[in-house]
Design a protein around this motif. Structure first.
Motif, PDB file in Angstrom:
ATOM      1  N   ILE A  28      40.656  59.257  78.679  1.00 57.47           N
ATOM      2  CA  ILE A  28      40.460  58.618  77.300  1.00 57.47           C
ATOM      3  C   ILE A  28      41.882  58.413  76.616  1.00 57.47           C
ATOM      4  CG2 ILE A  28      39.137  58.920  75.350  1.00 57.47           C
ATOM      5  CD1 ILE A  28      37.086  60.670  76.893  1.00 57.47           C
ATOM      6  N   ASP A  29      41.671  57.347  75.785  1.00 54.77           N
ATOM      7  CA  ASP A  29      43.083  57.100  75.080  1.00 54.77           C
ATOM      8  C   ASP A  29      43.176  58.111  73.763  1.00 54.77           C
ATOM      9  OD1 ASP A  29      45.150  56.203  73.359  1.00 54.77           O
ATOM     10  OD2 ASP A  29      44.435  54.156  73.256  1.00 54.77           O
ATOM     11  N   ARG A  74      44.454  58.224  71.106  1.00 51.42           N
ATOM     12  CA  ARG A  74      44.480  57.590  69.882  1.00 51.42           C
ATOM     13  C   ARG A  74      42.695  57.620  69.136  1.00 51.42           C
ATOM     14  NH1 ARG A  74      48.211  52.300  71.024  1.00 51.42           N
ATOM     15  NH2 ARG A  74      46.634  52.558  72.645  1.00 51.42           N
ATOM     16  N   THR A  75      41.875  57.378  70.435  1.00 54.75           N
ATOM     17  CA  THR A  75      40.615  57.197  69.938  1.00 54.75           C
ATOM     18  C   THR A  75      40.051  58.733  69.635  1.00 54.75           C
ATOM     19  OG1 THR A  75      39.811  57.583  71.927  1.00 54.75           O
ATOM     20  CG2 THR A  75      40.560  55.299  71.273  1.00 54.75           C
ATOM     21  N   LEU A  76      40.779  59.808  70.165  1.00 51.75           N
ATOM     22  CA  LEU A  76      40.242  60.929  70.168  1.00 51.75           C
ATOM     23  C   LEU A  76      40.620  61.919  68.716  1.00 51.75           C
ATOM     24  CD1 LEU A  76      40.763  62.518  73.700  1.00 51.75           C
ATOM     25  CD2 LEU A  76      38.750  61.473  72.765  1.00 51.75           C
ATOM     26  N   ALA A 122      41.310  59.799  65.882  1.00 52.26           N
ATOM     27  CA  ALA A 122      41.302  58.789  64.647  1.00 52.26           C
ATOM     28  C   ALA A 122      41.344  59.242  63.418  1.00 52.26           C
ATOM     29  CB  ALA A 122      40.447  57.732  65.405  1.00 52.26           C
ATOM     30  N   VAL A 142      36.569  62.894  63.733  1.00 52.98           N
ATOM     31  CA  VAL A 142      36.781  62.653  65.435  1.00 52.98           C
ATOM     32  C   VAL A 142      37.445  63.651  66.018  1.00 52.98           C
ATOM     33  CG1 VAL A 142      37.638  60.832  66.974  1.00 52.98           C
ATOM     34  CG2 VAL A 142      36.495  60.024  64.826  1.00 52.98           C
ATOM     35  N   THR A 178      36.489  66.353  69.056  1.00 53.81           N
ATOM     36  CA  THR A 178      37.076  66.482  70.078  1.00 53.81           C
ATOM     37  C   THR A 178      37.377  67.820  70.692  1.00 53.81           C
ATOM     38  OG1 THR A 178      38.242  64.206  69.941  1.00 53.81           O
ATOM     39  CG2 THR A 178      39.326  65.741  71.418  1.00 53.81           C
ATOM     40  N   ASP A 235      32.070  62.590  71.957  1.00 49.39           N
ATOM     41  CA  ASP A 235      31.178  62.071  70.931  1.00 49.39           C
ATOM     42  C   ASP A 235      29.826  62.776  71.014  1.00 49.39           C
ATOM     43  OD1 ASP A 235      30.379  60.921  73.137  1.00 49.39           O
ATOM     44  OD2 ASP A 235      30.040  58.952  72.587  1.00 49.39           O
TER      45      ASP A 235
END
Length: 415
Positions: A278-279, A281-283, A285, A289, A293, A351
């Motif tokens: 998983i990127d 940056r999304t974890l 953000a 978030v 995580t 999530d």
């Protein structure tokens, strides 16, 4: 991959399990064993450990809070009455250090000790440390960023938790390496791999640790400072102050618990994130978030797996009868994987919005340092992944033979 049947034997009818806790196929990936136990017998008798273990979320959660079970037994019964062996002479220093440990005592002693230190660890006080933690993480990364590679535990994960808990208590940063050595030797007493040599090392570490803390106590009595040790020395609870032995036990447990698990968890979390694909940056953000995580990494790869409890009275539980003085074990890390509570429990799903993980325990012995550990993880992980885009695992990580802790020998990274 080694087949489970090669090292795990489960008899669902008798709920007896045979499993070598020293087998790398187990401690290297305990989650698949826990999944098999959930499927066949979540409550089981571990033949090699000669004890009943609970892995079900509801059982573990309830047992952590059940006042019919406790962390000690000798406050209500004698060794003779329970058929327990006398203390080992070669563990005198270790036993003395543990005598007043927050992890080991029950009310009213636990209530008094915890009340005296609790204020320092509540979230609103801990939150003030965020800039200091971030600054330390940035400076450590400054030291290896240009290299394009590092071993994360020795260069980063080992340093941050021990430095922060040391500063809170009032111990200079340069003592960090010595504190780590004492702590590693000391916690050897809690591991399945314990040998006589480990016991001698733990006792020696307890003696040296205690002697150092006594010197600090004497210093703070002469010259009080704005630190936790001074607070513990000079604060009373219902007219009582902590004795020197209580101060030593409490300081040692705060230092050990304040970094040992977090070191493991930083490594575990980085590994699980990188292996997930998983990127990052999304974890990370935003703060919410990031928190989700971190909680998911705590759920799927907890740093401490087992806590034990004594039955303080005769108890019936899950179809089993326990007598006063029986010992049971709760596998927190397995409870976090209970399919009754978590969908697809072996999958890393940041999530998730399901049951809270039990990695810090529950009840009166809920980890006092949980707010600090969470703050450290929520602060340093986003910094690490922001500073080192393209982070990758450079060599297959090896899990330490330190069950029932769970952490890596080393984590080689490149970017």
């Amino acid at each position: 991959m080694t087949k489970l049947a090669d090292f795990l034997s489960i008899d669902p009818d008798t709920r007896h399990v045979s499993l070598n806790g020293r087998n790398p196929a187990f401690y290297g990936d305990p989650n698949r064993v826990y999944a098999a136990l959930h499927a066949q017998c979540p409550t089981f008798y571990w033949e090699e450990q000669k004890q009943w273990f609970f892995t079900g979320y509801d059982h573990v959660n309830a047992l952590l809070r059940d006042r019919r079970f406790g962390r000690q037994i000798l406050h209500i019964a004698s060794r003779e009455e329970l058929g327990l062996a006398e203390p080992e002479p070669h563990l005198t220093n270790f036993d003395l250090a543990e005598l007043h440990s927050l992890l080991e005592v029950e009310p009213p002693e636990h209530t008094r000790l915890r009340t005296l230190v609790n204020r320092a660890f509540v979230s609103r006080h801990i939150e003030r440390l965020r800039p200091e933690i971030a600054d330390l993480a940035e400076k450590l990364i400054d030291g290896f960023e240009k290299d394009g590679e590092t071993e994360l535990l020795s260069a980063f994960a080992d340093i941050i938790p021990v430095t922060m808990i040391g500063r809170m208590i009032g111990i200079p940063d340069e003592m960090g390496p010595q504190l780590l050595k004492w702590s590693h030797d000391y916690v050897g007493m809690y591991m399945f791999k314990r040998t006589k040599e480990d016991e001698y090392a733990a006792d020696q570490a307890a003696k040296e640790f205690a002697d150092y803390v006594k010197e600090l106590i004497a210093e703070r009595r002469r010259e009080p400072r704005e630190d936790l040790l001074t607070h513990m020395i000079h604060t009373e609870h219902k007219g009582q102050y902590l004795t020197d032995d209580e101060l030593v036990s409490t300081t040692i447990v705060l230092l050990n618990a304040g970094h040992e698990a977090t070191v493991h968890q930083i490594g575990n979390s980085v590994r699980i994130i990188l292996e997930s694909g998983i990127d990052p940056r999304t974890l990370f953000a935003d703060e919410k978030v990031t928190e989700r995580t971190v909680e998911e990494t705590l759920r799927i790869c907890a740093p401490v797996h087992i806590f034990q409890r004594w039955a303080l009275e005769d108890v019936e539980l899950d179809g089993l009868s326990f007598k006063r003085g029986d010992k049971v074990s709760l596998i927190l890390a397995a409870a976090n994987l209970d399919p009754q509570k978590f969908s697809d429990p072996l999958a890393f799903k940041p999530d998730r919005q399901e049951a809270p993980n039990l990695s810090f325990g529950a009840g009166i012995h809920f980890c006092i340092g949980a707010p600090l550990a969470r703050l450290e993880l929520n602060t340093v992980l986003p910094i690490l992944f922001r500073r080192l885009p393209g982070l990758k695992i450079a060599a297959q990580p090896t899990v330490k033979d330190v069950y029932h802790f769970h952490g890596l020998e080393k984590l080689e990274l490149r970017w």
